[in-house]
Design a protein around this motif. Structure first.
Motif, mmCIF file in Angstrom:
data_model
loop_
_atom_site.group_PDB
_atom_site.id
_atom_site.type_symbol
_atom_site.label_atom_id
_atom_site.label_comp_id
_atom_site.label_asym_id
_atom_site.label_seq_id
_atom_site.Cartn_x
_atom_site.Cartn_y
_atom_site.Cartn_z
ATOM 1 N N ASP A 139 3.784 13.149 -14.982
ATOM 2 C CA ASP A 139 5.068 13.830 -14.896
ATOM 3 C C ASP A 139 6.067 13.031 -14.056
ATOM 4 N N ILE A 140 6.411 11.844 -14.592
ATOM 5 C CA ILE A 140 7.403 10.980 -13.962
ATOM 6 C C ILE A 140 7.978 10.080 -15.040
ATOM 7 N N THR A 141 9.280 9.933 -15.090
ATOM 8 C CA THR A 141 9.888 9.085 -16.105
ATOM 9 C C THR A 141 9.618 7.610 -15.796
ATOM 10 N N LEU A 152 -5.202 1.152 -19.351
ATOM 11 C CA LEU A 152 -3.938 0.621 -18.845
ATOM 12 C C LEU A 152 -2.999 1.773 -18.526
ATOM 13 N N VAL A 153 -1.997 1.460 -17.731
ATOM 14 C CA VAL A 153 -0.847 2.333 -17.544
ATOM 15 C C VAL A 153 0.288 1.686 -18.320
ATOM 16 N N VAL A 154 0.956 2.468 -19.175
ATOM 17 C CA VAL A 154 1.938 1.865 -20.075
ATOM 18 C C VAL A 154 3.246 2.645 -20.044
ATOM 19 N N ALA A 155 4.333 1.879 -20.042
ATOM 20 C CA ALA A 155 5.688 2.441 -20.118
ATOM 21 C C ALA A 155 6.275 2.001 -21.450
ATOM 22 N N PRO A 202 8.472 1.773 -24.666
ATOM 23 C CA PRO A 202 9.860 2.148 -24.939
ATOM 24 C C PRO A 202 9.941 3.389 -25.817
ATOM 25 N N GLY A 203 10.720 4.347 -25.384
ATOM 26 C CA GLY A 203 10.871 5.597 -26.118
ATOM 27 C C GLY A 203 10.014 6.722 -25.582
ATOM 28 N N TYR A 204 9.000 6.387 -24.776
ATOM 29 C CA TYR A 204 8.178 7.429 -24.163
ATOM 30 C C TYR A 204 8.996 8.172 -23.110
ATOM 31 N N PRO A 205 8.804 9.484 -23.008
ATOM 32 C CA PRO A 205 9.521 10.223 -21.971
ATOM 33 C C PRO A 205 8.931 10.023 -20.582
ATOM 34 N N TYR A 206 7.618 9.710 -20.533
ATOM 35 C CA TYR A 206 6.934 9.587 -19.248
ATOM 36 C C TYR A 206 6.023 8.358 -19.258
ATOM 37 N N VAL A 207 5.529 8.018 -18.076
ATOM 38 C CA VAL A 207 4.508 6.972 -17.945
ATOM 39 C C VAL A 207 3.193 7.519 -18.491
ATOM 40 N N TYR A 208 2.425 6.656 -19.133
ATOM 41 C CA TYR A 208 1.247 7.081 -19.887
ATOM 42 C C TYR A 208 0.015 6.326 -19.400
ATOM 43 N N VAL A 209 -1.099 7.029 -19.230
ATOM 44 C CA VAL A 209 -2.377 6.422 -18.844
ATOM 45 C C VAL A 209 -3.361 6.648 -19.979
ATOM 46 N N CYS A 210 -4.003 5.580 -20.448
ATOM 47 C CA CYS A 210 -4.876 5.734 -21.606
ATOM 48 C C CYS A 210 -5.877 4.586 -21.687
ATOM 49 N N VAL A 211 -6.733 4.665 -22.700
ATOM 50 C CA VAL A 211 -7.620 3.570 -23.073
ATOM 51 C C VAL A 211 -7.111 3.038 -24.404
ATOM 52 N N ASN A 212 -6.826 1.772 -24.488
ATOM 53 C CA ASN A 212 -6.195 1.196 -25.667
ATOM 54 C C ASN A 212 -7.117 1.256 -26.884
ATOM 55 N N ASN A 213 -6.681 2.000 -27.904
ATOM 56 C CA ASN A 213 -7.438 2.123 -29.161
ATOM 57 C C ASN A 213 -8.882 2.555 -28.930
ATOM 58 N N SER A 249 0.815 -1.207 0.000
ATOM 59 C CA SER A 249 0.000 0.000 0.000
ATOM 60 C C SER A 249 0.850 1.259 0.000
ATOM 61 N N SER A 250 2.110 1.133 0.398
ATOM 62 C CA SER A 250 2.987 2.299 0.442
ATOM 63 C C SER A 250 3.618 2.584 -0.918
ATOM 64 N N ILE A 251 3.442 1.683 -1.898
ATOM 65 C CA ILE A 251 3.979 1.925 -3.232
ATOM 66 C C ILE A 251 3.024 2.858 -3.969
ATOM 67 N N THR A 252 3.385 4.099 -4.034
ATOM 68 C CA THR A 252 2.537 5.109 -4.663
ATOM 69 C C THR A 252 3.401 6.232 -5.210
ATOM 70 N N THR A 253 2.878 6.907 -6.181
ATOM 71 C CA THR A 253 3.622 8.016 -6.785
ATOM 72 C C THR A 253 3.427 9.317 -6.035
ATOM 73 N N GLY A 254 2.357 9.381 -5.222
ATOM 74 C CA GLY A 254 1.953 10.684 -4.737
ATOM 75 C C GLY A 254 1.365 11.462 -5.903
ATOM 76 N N GLU A 255 0.990 12.685 -5.699
ATOM 77 C CA GLU A 255 0.358 13.473 -6.763
ATOM 78 C C GLU A 255 1.368 13.898 -7.822
ATOM 79 N N LEU A 256 0.999 13.647 -9.076
ATOM 80 C CA LEU A 256 1.812 14.024 -10.228
ATOM 81 C C LEU A 256 0.964 14.844 -11.189
ATOM 82 N N GLU A 257 1.592 15.710 -11.938
ATOM 83 C CA GLU A 257 0.849 16.479 -12.941
ATOM 84 C C GLU A 257 0.373 15.556 -14.059
ATOM 85 N N ALA A 258 -0.877 15.713 -14.455
ATOM 86 C CA ALA A 258 -1.428 14.994 -15.601
ATOM 87 C C ALA A 258 -1.255 15.874 -16.839
#
Length: 311
Positions: free
Chosen positions: A65-67, A109-112, A114-125, A44-53
């Protein structure tokens, strides 16, 4: 009666002693029988805290806003289940974290990638998450571990290794993802597909352009870019763009700027316009997006089907 009661009391005492002993042993020998508060607290302690969307206008998702490296260093692993909570109250629960687009169409999904500058949250297609979630500039997002490795089986099965080094491929064609289209009554040498011959973010553009030129390509259907983006590539080119620009200057490059939502109205409208444009020009034709996979694959399958290709 007293003897029976004494025997019962003795038996009960022995029984309770055995139960207590088993419970204590079970805690040591069978740890899966108990809830592990320490483990739960760690997860439960594994969290990013608040990040800019950050809005991605091309595909409609949201960068955080996190690599990728920083995100993984927090304890997240590909195949984990996570929760994403936005500051406006919108929440995605129990969604996978992958290094590729391994969910079904319309699944989040949350996706990392390859080549993306940041972690990405989206709906696939699917529909653009930014609009669906009602996000706006300044909104924040928090990612928290939901369950460790819940989606590990999918991650391991579909895990892809990406490399942008020419030496890792058997040929220029394989590196540029360049090949002729086939199917139904589509004539040989009429249409080709490839990675982008102008967007060189993956180091493939010079190879794709060279192969297309050798095949006599006269018209390019660019599924990925807008005209403004193409002009930007010209201004920052690190290779010879003469051939591509010669086609563009005479109107032989159609820039559609498609997103990934092939079921959406915008996609259909722009693609129909692009296919009508092809009819007005002589071939051979080249169809491409950025990597030459998803958008290119869908459009080529559609054209091959229209040409009578079997399933």
């Amino acid at each position: 009666m007293q003897k029976l009661q004494k025997r019962f009391t003795t038996a009960l005492s022995v029984f309770m002693t055995l139960v207590l002993s088993f419970a204590l042993v079970g805690c040591n020998v069978f740890p899966f029988l108990q809830n592990n508060p320490a483990q739960q607290a760690t997860q439960s302690s594994i969290t990013t805290g608040e990040l800019e969307a950050i809005h991605d206008p091309k595909f409609g998702g949201s960068y955080l806003d996190i690599t990728i490296e920083e995100f993984n260093n927090l304890g997240f692993e590909y195949g984990d289940s996570v929760d994403v909570t936005f500051s406006n109250g919108y929440k995605l629960s129990d969604i996978p974290y992958y290094n590729g687009y391994y969910t079904k169409t319309n699944d989040p999904l949350v996706v990392a990638y390859p080549g993306y500058p940041y972690v990405y949250v989206c709906v696939n297609n699917g529909e653009p998450l930014w609009e669906t979630a009602g996000l706006k500039a300044g909104d924040m997002a928090t990612v928290t571990l939901h369950e460790k490795q819940k989606y590990a089986t999918v991650q391991k099965a579909l895990d892809a290794t990406y490399t942008n080094n020419r030496s890792d491929y058997a040929s220029d064609e394989a590196f540029a993802n360049f090949r002729p289209m086939k199917g139904g009554n589509l004539a040989e040498g009429v249409a080709y597909r490839s990675a982008s011959p102008i967007d060189n973010q993956n180091n493939r553009a010079p190879y794709a352009a060279d192969l297309a030129q050798k095949c006599g390509v006269q018209f390019i259907l660019d599924l990925a870019d807008t005209n403004e983006e193409i002009q930007g590539y010209y201004q920052n080119a690190d290779y010879d763009i003469t051939w591509h620009q010669s086609l563009y200057d005479v109107g032989n490059v159609a820039a559609l700027g498609l997103n990934a939502n092939y079921r959406g109205g915008q996609y259909a409208h722009r693609l129909a316009a692009g296919l009508r444009e092809i009819i007005l020009h002589k071939g051979p034709y080249l169809i491409h997006c950025t990597e030459g996979k998803d958008r290119t694959g869908f459009v080529c399958a559609l054209l091959e089907a229209l040409c009578g290709a079997s399933y």
